[in-house]
Design an enzyme around this catalytic site. Sequence first.
Site, PDB file in Angstrom:
ATOM      1  N   SER A  14       0.839  -1.214   0.000  1.00  0.00           N
ATOM      2  CA  SER A  14       0.000   0.000   0.000  1.00  0.00           C
ATOM      3  C   SER A  14       0.868   1.256   0.000  1.00  0.00           C
ATOM      4  O   SER A  14       0.505   2.271  -0.590  1.00  0.00           O
ATOM      5  CB  SER A  14      -0.952   0.005   1.198  1.00  0.00           C
ATOM      6  N   MET A  89       9.759  -7.073   5.140  1.00  0.00           N
ATOM      7  CA  MET A  89       9.715  -7.685   6.472  1.00  0.00           C
ATOM      8  C   MET A  89      10.941  -8.515   6.819  1.00  0.00           C
ATOM      9  O   MET A  89      10.938  -9.250   7.784  1.00  0.00           O
ATOM     10  CB  MET A  89       8.454  -8.552   6.595  1.00  0.00           C
ATOM     11  N   LEU A  92      17.788  -6.560   6.787  1.00  0.00           N
ATOM     12  CA  LEU A  92      18.846  -6.452   5.774  1.00  0.00           C
ATOM     13  C   LEU A  92      20.206  -6.616   6.458  1.00  0.00           C
ATOM     14  O   LEU A  92      20.477  -5.997   7.496  1.00  0.00           O
ATOM     15  CB  LEU A  92      18.761  -5.084   5.088  1.00  0.00           C
ATOM     16  N   ASN A 106      13.619   3.489   5.380  1.00  0.00           N
ATOM     17  CA  ASN A 106      12.589   2.547   5.816  1.00  0.00           C
ATOM     18  C   ASN A 106      11.460   3.331   6.448  1.00  0.00           C
ATOM     19  O   ASN A 106      11.690   4.370   7.089  1.00  0.00           O
ATOM     20  CB  ASN A 106      13.175   1.566   6.847  1.00  0.00           C
ATOM     21  N   HIS A 108       8.642   2.856   9.279  1.00  0.00           N
ATOM     22  CA  HIS A 108       8.406   1.938  10.398  1.00  0.00           C
ATOM     23  C   HIS A 108       7.199   2.446  11.188  1.00  0.00           C
ATOM     24  O   HIS A 108       7.157   3.649  11.523  1.00  0.00           O
ATOM     25  CB  HIS A 108       9.651   1.889  11.280  1.00  0.00           C
ATOM     26  N   SER A 135       7.503   6.449  11.492  1.00  0.00           N
ATOM     27  CA  SER A 135       8.786   7.146  11.293  1.00  0.00           C
ATOM     28  C   SER A 135       9.403   6.737   9.962  1.00  0.00           C
ATOM     29  O   SER A 135       9.370   5.548   9.612  1.00  0.00           O
ATOM     30  CB  SER A 135       9.778   6.763  12.408  1.00  0.00           C
ATOM     31  N   GLU A 142      22.021  -1.652  12.775  1.00  0.00           N
ATOM     32  CA  GLU A 142      21.179  -1.943  13.950  1.00  0.00           C
ATOM     33  C   GLU A 142      19.700  -1.721  13.562  1.00  0.00           C
ATOM     34  O   GLU A 142      19.356  -0.696  12.969  1.00  0.00           O
ATOM     35  CB  GLU A 142      21.555  -1.024  15.112  1.00  0.00           C
ATOM     36  N   ASP A 144      16.143  -0.728  12.854  1.00  0.00           N
ATOM     37  CA  ASP A 144      15.276   0.441  13.104  1.00  0.00           C
ATOM     38  C   ASP A 144      15.974   1.508  13.952  1.00  0.00           C
ATOM     39  O   ASP A 144      15.324   2.224  14.724  1.00  0.00           O
ATOM     40  CB  ASP A 144      13.974  -0.009  13.803  1.00  0.00           C
ATOM     41  N   GLU A 173       0.923   6.946   7.177  1.00  0.00           N
ATOM     42  CA  GLU A 173       2.254   6.483   6.748  1.00  0.00           C
ATOM     43  C   GLU A 173       2.477   6.853   5.284  1.00  0.00           C
ATOM     44  O   GLU A 173       3.559   7.314   4.894  1.00  0.00           O
ATOM     45  CB  GLU A 173       2.355   4.959   6.865  1.00  0.00           C
TER      46      GLU A 173
HETATM   47  C1  GRF Z   1       3.074  -0.846   7.091  1.00  0.00           C
HETATM   48  O1  GRF Z   1       2.544  -0.622   8.381  1.00  0.00           O
HETATM   49  C2  GRF Z   1       4.521  -0.476   7.099  1.00  0.00           C
HETATM   50  O2  GRF Z   1       4.807   0.573   8.012  1.00  0.00           O
HETATM   51  C3  GRF Z   1       5.156  -1.710   7.584  1.00  0.00           C
HETATM   52  O3  GRF Z   1       4.481  -2.716   6.826  1.00  0.00           O
HETATM   53  C4  GRF Z   1       3.102  -2.338   6.785  1.00  0.00           C
HETATM   54  C5  GRF Z   1       2.484  -2.717   5.454  1.00  0.00           C
HETATM   55  O4  GRF Z   1       3.008  -1.898   4.458  1.00  0.00           O
HETATM   56  N1  GRF Z   1       6.569  -1.717   7.404  1.00  0.00           N
HETATM   57  P1  GRF Z   1       2.515  -2.066   2.907  1.00  0.00           P
HETATM   58  O5  GRF Z   1       0.993  -1.955   2.918  1.00  0.00           O
HETATM   59  O6  GRF Z   1       2.957  -3.425   2.436  1.00  0.00           O
HETATM   60  O7  GRF Z   1       3.169  -0.924   2.179  1.00  0.00           O
END
Ligand code: GRF
Length: 224
Positions: A14, A89, A92, A106, A108, A135, A142, A144, A173
């Site tokens: 998204s 997810m 890295l 990133n 987060h 954020s 390290e 996030d 976001e």
């Molecule tokens: C979001 O909350 C993002 O902050 C986290 O993954 C969730 C899904 O993101 N890292 P998306 O819909 O796949 O872009």
Amino acid sequence: MSLRLAVLASGQGSNLQALLDAIAREDLDARIVGVLSDQPAAPALRRVPENLRWSLDATSFADRAAFDSELADAVAARAPDWVICAGYMRILGDAFIARFRDRLLNIHPSLLPKYRGLRTHARALAAGDSEHGASVHLVVPELDAGAVIAQVRIAVLPGDTAQTLAQRLLPREHALLLAVLRLLAEGRVTERDGLASCDGHPLFTPLRLDSAGLLDTADATPTR
Ligand code: GRF
């Protein structure tokens, strides 16, 4: 010259879609040069034409370094100006981060440095926080822990669950990521040695997104 963005995503995408929509309405001077995933079935991949997709099943690799090496080569082949982790997810590894140092972002879903890692909404609720948020930060080895460029805040409402909080936060976001990338595209936010600057002023505190979806860059300008 439009900002060349490679997006790493593992799920819905998204955040990616928000960038694609902004580019389409000429609200962001950028080009998505690749969408790369550790999940071949990730819906995010189908948001772009096939020639922009890359994925490998990370679980089929012996170790993190082996997958990261393939991923890094695929990212480098697209010559991005920035690599955006948007719903990516996997952690890295250091070699990947070193290769794209100073151009790895990133998003987060927490008000870093609070709640690094997973289950951020549930942890904010469990802590009884009155505010939550997201954020956009630079990626360092390290988890996030990189310099935070900008944040968006939302109120935690009575009766909120992790799901309702996540649902209310997600559109914010999108607005936050877009606002940061606009500043990058305008050359106003730069990064050096792990510190971000806006209009030449180091961002010791994150920029804040207002309700109109704008970042108050005046925050970055020290008062004389
Ligand atoms: C979001 O909350 C993002 O902050 C986290 O993954 C969730 C899904 O993101 N890292 P998306 O819909 O796949 O872009």
